[in-house]
Design a protein around this motif. Sequence first.
Motif, PDB file in Angstrom:
ATOM      1  N   GLU A 228       0.823  -1.211   0.000  1.00  0.00           N
ATOM      2  CA  GLU A 228       0.000   0.000   0.000  1.00  0.00           C
ATOM      3  C   GLU A 228       0.855   1.259   0.000  1.00  0.00           C
ATOM      4  O   GLU A 228       0.558   2.227  -0.719  1.00  0.00           O
ATOM      5  CB  GLU A 228      -0.946  -0.005   1.207  1.00  0.00           C
ATOM      6  N   ARG A 232       0.983   4.143  -2.933  1.00  0.00           N
ATOM      7  CA  ARG A 232       0.738   5.577  -2.711  1.00  0.00           C
ATOM      8  C   ARG A 232       1.914   6.413  -3.209  1.00  0.00           C
ATOM      9  O   ARG A 232       1.725   7.493  -3.780  1.00  0.00           O
ATOM     10  CB  ARG A 232       0.488   5.840  -1.222  1.00  0.00           C
ATOM     11  N   TYR A 236       1.743   9.222  -6.088  1.00  0.00           N
ATOM     12  CA  TYR A 236       2.162  10.602  -5.803  1.00  0.00           C
ATOM     13  C   TYR A 236       3.139  11.091  -6.876  1.00  0.00           C
ATOM     14  O   TYR A 236       3.001  12.205  -7.400  1.00  0.00           O
ATOM     15  CB  TYR A 236       2.820  10.671  -4.427  1.00  0.00           C
TER      16      TYR A 236
END
Length: 447
Positions: A228, A232, A236
């Motif tokens: 996870e 992310r 980003y």
Amino acid sequence: MRNLIISILMWLSFIGCSDKDGLLSPAEMKEDIRFYFHMIRDIHPDPYQRYDSLTFVRLEAEMIESCSEPMAREDFGFRLMKTRKFLDGHVGVFDFFSPPGRYHFPTVEFQGNLMLLGNDTLLAVRDSFASYTALDVDSMIPWDQPSKIRNENMNLLLNLLLSPANKSTMTYTGVLKTANGTRDTLICVDTRRVKKNPIYTQPYSSKVYPEDSIAVLYYNSCMIYGEEDVKRYKEYVDTFFDELKSKGIKTLFIDVTHNGGGSDGNNSVIINHLKADAFTSKVRMTGKKAGVEEFINSDLIKKFFNENQEEKNYWMETFGNPIMEKGVAFLEEYTPGRESGYDGNVFVIMGNRTYSAGADFCLTIKLSNAAILVGEKAGQYYPICGNVIKGTLPNSKIIYQVPSTEGFHEPETLFEDGYICPDISYPLKEEMGVEDYKKVLSISSAS
């Protein structure tokens, strides 16, 4: 060398404890010392990079001899830290004291066994010869740290040793040698922690200056683990580069000045967005069978590969199995160039705190000509000892860390005296601003 080891251990009485509860017995400490030195000798791929094996035999014997009385865990931890001078920066002991933070106090310049305060020489501090104090602090810093960050870290440890109590201010006595003779002095230390700029507290962050067509991507840590968290991070970075394209940003700075390492697999997330030349990686990796076996069974390798069995198998086939069989592995890998990617000027800002996988990021940038390196030399020494193993000592439960492999990169011309150096030297500030970026652009255009 024997005199150096004895001098390092002499000053330890100044951090002795007064609390009689929860002390480690001499037998417990001696067992921990023997275990720690076993890990250094039998797991570390190259413990004698700078000092020979006899030095370590003497160091271990002197440390065991010095543990003749019960001792607090924190004091014992500081004693173990006296080994750091003799080893690379990936070896250490942790979790026995609160991190010193960054303090406001008169900065000492260390020169061998001298401690300089401005134009004066500190002869004594807190009723101890300054030369002993300097050697003691020096012993707690790895030999491979560049001089600037080394002196900064020595100052942090100096304050911690002299003022272990958690107080807002502290003074300690000293004797100064000045141009007019010697005099007693009081040195005031403000131990209130300096707050770190929030821009550096997250693994990654960014700023965009649309009016100047400049953007900054702060890549502060490679310690991004777990499916996870990695997802992310990728999202980003993808969104950030989409923003650069939509706003027509002409210049990108990637700031890795605070990147102390982690998993170098995270580096490609950013690098794959940059145009790059083709290059061939040449790496020779060495290690000991026992070290690699411990590494592949460690929790850290699970973090590195995020449970990706295919990547783990590749590492084992390329490095792990050959090292366990022959003690050495070789990699020569061609990486094709990328004609697509961010269409603008790219600079990577680096410095003495750029370490381990953070320095490897700069190395890949240098190999691929994907950006111009700016700032100060990286803090990582090459050949690099890495793929660390962490554990706890049997009795004190102090956390230790020891590397399991050593990587040699070719060609040697990538480094200057073992360090990655910038293409453009530029003095770093605590936080670089847009005016600094403009100056770098100007220097680059003129060169």
